[in-house]
Design a protein around this motif. Structure first.
Motif, PDB file in Angstrom:
ATOM      1  N   ASN A  97       0.859  -1.177   0.000  1.00  0.00           N
ATOM      2  CA  ASN A  97       0.000   0.000   0.000  1.00  0.00           C
ATOM      3  C   ASN A  97       0.898   1.232   0.000  1.00  0.00           C
ATOM      4  O   ASN A  97       1.706   1.418   0.911  1.00  0.00           O
ATOM      5  CB  ASN A  97      -0.896  -0.030   1.250  1.00  0.00           C
ATOM      6  N   LEU A  98       0.768   2.077  -1.017  1.00  0.00           N
ATOM      7  CA  LEU A  98       1.620   3.266  -1.113  1.00  0.00           C
ATOM      8  C   LEU A  98       0.951   4.508  -0.523  1.00  0.00           C
ATOM      9  O   LEU A  98       1.494   5.606  -0.627  1.00  0.00           O
ATOM     10  CB  LEU A  98       1.993   3.533  -2.576  1.00  0.00           C
ATOM     11  N   GLY A  99      -0.204   4.308   0.126  1.00  0.00           N
ATOM     12  CA  GLY A  99      -0.838   5.426   0.812  1.00  0.00           C
ATOM     13  C   GLY A  99      -2.315   5.565   0.488  1.00  0.00           C
ATOM     14  O   GLY A  99      -2.785   5.113  -0.555  1.00  0.00           O
ATOM     15  N   VAL A 100      -3.014   6.206   1.423  1.00  0.00           N
ATOM     16  CA  VAL A 100      -4.426   6.555   1.212  1.00  0.00           C
ATOM     17  C   VAL A 100      -4.522   8.082   1.203  1.00  0.00           C
ATOM     18  O   VAL A 100      -3.711   8.781   1.822  1.00  0.00           O
ATOM     19  CB  VAL A 100      -5.335   5.957   2.309  1.00  0.00           C
ATOM     20  N   PHE A 101      -5.515   8.587   0.505  1.00  0.00           N
ATOM     21  CA  PHE A 101      -5.626  10.035   0.318  1.00  0.00           C
ATOM     22  C   PHE A 101      -5.747  10.756   1.653  1.00  0.00           C
ATOM     23  O   PHE A 101      -6.531  10.369   2.520  1.00  0.00           O
ATOM     24  CB  PHE A 101      -6.837  10.357  -0.552  1.00  0.00           C
ATOM     25  N   HIS A 102      -4.953  11.813   1.812  1.00  0.00           N
ATOM     26  CA  HIS A 102      -4.928  12.586   3.055  1.00  0.00           C
ATOM     27  C   HIS A 102      -5.280  14.038   2.714  1.00  0.00           C
ATOM     28  O   HIS A 102      -4.446  14.790   2.206  1.00  0.00           O
ATOM     29  CB  HIS A 102      -3.537  12.500   3.693  1.00  0.00           C
ATOM     30  N   ALA A 103      -6.518  14.428   2.974  1.00  0.00           N
ATOM     31  CA  ALA A 103      -7.010  15.751   2.583  1.00  0.00           C
ATOM     32  C   ALA A 103      -6.262  16.878   3.279  1.00  0.00           C
ATOM     33  O   ALA A 103      -5.940  17.901   2.667  1.00  0.00           O
ATOM     34  CB  ALA A 103      -8.508  15.855   2.869  1.00  0.00           C
ATOM     35  N   GLU A 104      -5.962  16.707   4.577  1.00  0.00           N
ATOM     36  CA  GLU A 104      -5.303  17.787   5.324  1.00  0.00           C
ATOM     37  C   GLU A 104      -3.892  18.056   4.795  1.00  0.00           C
ATOM     38  O   GLU A 104      -3.505  19.205   4.603  1.00  0.00           O
ATOM     39  CB  GLU A 104      -5.243  17.436   6.819  1.00  0.00           C
ATOM     40  N   GLU A 105      -3.114  16.998   4.569  1.00  0.00           N
ATOM     41  CA  GLU A 105      -1.762  17.207   4.057  1.00  0.00           C
ATOM     42  C   GLU A 105      -1.786  17.729   2.620  1.00  0.00           C
ATOM     43  O   GLU A 105      -0.893  18.477   2.206  1.00  0.00           O
ATOM     44  CB  GLU A 105      -0.954  15.907   4.139  1.00  0.00           C
ATOM     45  N   GLU A 133       0.143   6.906   5.212  1.00  0.00           N
ATOM     46  CA  GLU A 133      -0.242   5.701   5.962  1.00  0.00           C
ATOM     47  C   GLU A 133      -0.196   4.438   5.111  1.00  0.00           C
ATOM     48  O   GLU A 133      -1.067   3.577   5.207  1.00  0.00           O
ATOM     49  CB  GLU A 133      -1.637   5.875   6.577  1.00  0.00           C
ATOM     50  N   GLY A 134       0.843   4.339   4.282  1.00  0.00           N
ATOM     51  CA  GLY A 134       0.996   3.124   3.495  1.00  0.00           C
ATOM     52  C   GLY A 134       1.670   2.018   4.284  1.00  0.00           C
ATOM     53  O   GLY A 134       1.895   2.130   5.497  1.00  0.00           O
ATOM     54  N   THR A 135       2.019   0.942   3.598  1.00  0.00           N
ATOM     55  CA  THR A 135       2.702  -0.184   4.234  1.00  0.00           C
ATOM     56  C   THR A 135       4.043   0.278   4.806  1.00  0.00           C
ATOM     57  O   THR A 135       4.784   0.991   4.132  1.00  0.00           O
ATOM     58  CB  THR A 135       2.952  -1.298   3.197  1.00  0.00           C
ATOM     59  N   PRO A 136       4.363  -0.097   6.070  1.00  0.00           N
ATOM     60  CA  PRO A 136       5.648   0.311   6.651  1.00  0.00           C
ATOM     61  C   PRO A 136       6.822  -0.105   5.772  1.00  0.00           C
ATOM     62  O   PRO A 136       6.845  -1.210   5.217  1.00  0.00           O
ATOM     63  CB  PRO A 136       5.669  -0.415   7.999  1.00  0.00           C
ATOM     64  N   CYS A 137       7.796   0.775   5.670  1.00  0.00           N
ATOM     65  CA  CYS A 137       8.971   0.526   4.831  1.00  0.00           C
ATOM     66  C   CYS A 137       9.903  -0.469   5.530  1.00  0.00           C
ATOM     67  O   CYS A 137      10.151  -0.368   6.733  1.00  0.00           O
ATOM     68  CB  CYS A 137       9.701   1.841   4.564  1.00  0.00           C
ATOM     69  N   ASP A 138      10.440  -1.410   4.779  1.00  0.00           N
ATOM     70  CA  ASP A 138      11.339  -2.415   5.351  1.00  0.00           C
ATOM     71  C   ASP A 138      12.638  -1.796   5.868  1.00  0.00           C
ATOM     72  O   ASP A 138      13.223  -2.282   6.833  1.00  0.00           O
ATOM     73  CB  ASP A 138      11.676  -3.477   4.299  1.00  0.00           C
ATOM     74  N   LEU A 139      13.093  -0.716   5.228  1.00  0.00           N
ATOM     75  CA  LEU A 139      14.385  -0.128   5.571  1.00  0.00           C
ATOM     76  C   LEU A 139      14.289   0.943   6.653  1.00  0.00           C
ATOM     77  O   LEU A 139      15.174   1.062   7.496  1.00  0.00           O
ATOM     78  CB  LEU A 139      15.035   0.467   4.315  1.00  0.00           C
ATOM     79  N   LEU A 142       9.290   3.610   8.491  1.00  0.00           N
ATOM     80  CA  LEU A 142       8.290   4.652   8.265  1.00  0.00           C
ATOM     81  C   LEU A 142       7.263   4.156   7.259  1.00  0.00           C
ATOM     82  O   LEU A 142       7.565   3.335   6.385  1.00  0.00           O
ATOM     83  CB  LEU A 142       8.948   5.925   7.741  1.00  0.00           C
ATOM     84  N   LYS A 143       6.053   4.658   7.379  1.00  0.00           N
ATOM     85  CA  LYS A 143       5.004   4.226   6.460  1.00  0.00           C
ATOM     86  C   LYS A 143       5.183   4.882   5.098  1.00  0.00           C
ATOM     87  O   LYS A 143       5.549   6.050   4.994  1.00  0.00           O
ATOM     88  CB  LYS A 143       3.635   4.560   7.041  1.00  0.00           C
ATOM     89  N   ARG A 144       4.923   4.107   4.072  1.00  0.00           N
ATOM     90  CA  ARG A 144       5.060   4.615   2.712  1.00  0.00           C
ATOM     91  C   ARG A 144       4.093   5.781   2.466  1.00  0.00           C
ATOM     92  O   ARG A 144       2.982   5.795   3.000  1.00  0.00           O
ATOM     93  CB  ARG A 144       4.793   3.494   1.697  1.00  0.00           C
ATOM     94  N   THR A 168      13.741   6.779   0.006  1.00  0.00           N
ATOM     95  CA  THR A 168      13.277   5.426   0.286  1.00  0.00           C
ATOM     96  C   THR A 168      11.821   5.398   0.735  1.00  0.00           C
ATOM     97  O   THR A 168      11.434   6.079   1.684  1.00  0.00           O
ATOM     98  CB  THR A 168      14.145   4.773   1.372  1.00  0.00           C
ATOM     99  N   CYS A 169      11.002   4.655  -0.022  1.00  0.00           N
ATOM    100  CA  CYS A 169       9.579   4.444   0.282  1.00  0.00           C
ATOM    101  C   CYS A 169       8.761   5.741   0.248  1.00  0.00           C
ATOM    102  O   CYS A 169       7.698   5.824   0.859  1.00  0.00           O
ATOM    103  CB  CYS A 169       9.411   3.748   1.627  1.00  0.00           C
TER     104      CYS A 169
END
Length: 230
Positions: A97-105, A133-139, A142-144, A168-169
């Motif tokens: 998951n590379l993220g969900v829409f964030h209206a405030e940001e 708030e995407g899938t946490p980055c392996d490296l 932090l969330k993608r 990264t991510c």
């Protein structure tokens, strides 16, 4: 004609050139009456009626767009979510998951661009959406997150033009859409070009002009011109 000037080419050859009328009228308005980007009163009216840029992008609602890069397929669903996945035999084997829409940001980044219009000089104008708030980055753990940059697509096609990972991510999608072309601030301004008509000045004519104070006599236009484009 006061707009006729003497010009010298790189090889030292002198030319007598008449500047195009549009260039002369640049300070007082184009001779063609245009605004330089091909827009007219109708487009200006459209712009005034649009409340926000997102209103212009409403035709993209409930639509998803795809791009395949090597092993991965990227899916962008407008103002919803972004995912990266690999599919084999119609079965998804890997997915992020590379993220969900964030209206405030999204509003924060829009406000930041309004305050600093010179942040990306020379780059095509764009409108950004932020996905978090995407899938946490392996490296980094932090969330993608992804920034989607919408640009005008004058060819009339909606497409994910490019995908980059500047850090990264953290991703940047460039989406070309004709919907954004309805706003004048996102249309690329084409530079007007005009031909400068010139004729080579023979050496003997330059000698005559020098004796007259360095100005080529107006009657020189009567000589059959040898037109050359510089």
């Amino acid at each position: 004609d006061p707009s006729a000037v003497m010009m010298t080419a790189h090889d030292g050859q002198r030319y007598f050139c008449a500047l195009p009328r549009q260039s002369r009228d640049a300070d007082g308005g184009s001779a063609s009456g245009g605004a330089g980007d091909g827009t007219g009163a109708r487009n200006a009216s459209e712009i005034e009626q649009e409340a926000t840029v997102d209103d212009v992008l409403k035709p993209l609602t409930n639509r998803c767009f795809y791009r395949i890069e090597g092993w991965w397929t990227y899916e962008l669903c407008h103002m919803k979510k972004i995912r990266q996945y690999h599919q084999e035999d119609k079965k998804v084997t890997n997915e992020y998951n590379l993220g969900v829409f964030h209206a405030e940001e999204t509003e924060l980044i829009a406000e930041s661009r309004r305050k600093d219009e010179s942040a990306t000089p020379g780059a095509p104008p764009y409108h950004a959406h932020v996905f978090t708030e995407g899938t946490p980055c392996d490296l980094t753990t932090l969330k993608r997150r992804t920034e989607v940059r919408f640009t005008c697509a004058p060819n009339g096609v909606n497409v994910i033009a490019s995908i980059e990972e500047p850090s990264t991510c953290s991703y940047v999608f460039v989406v070309q859409t004709p919907e954004l072309c309805r706003r004048s601030e996102f249309r690329a301004r084409e530079k007007e070009t005009s031909l400068v008509r010139c004729r080579a000045v023979p050496a003997e004519e330059e000698t005559e002009s020098a004796g007259a104070g360095g100005v080529v006599r107006g009657e020189s236009f009567a000589v059959p011109p040898k037109k050359t484009e510089l």
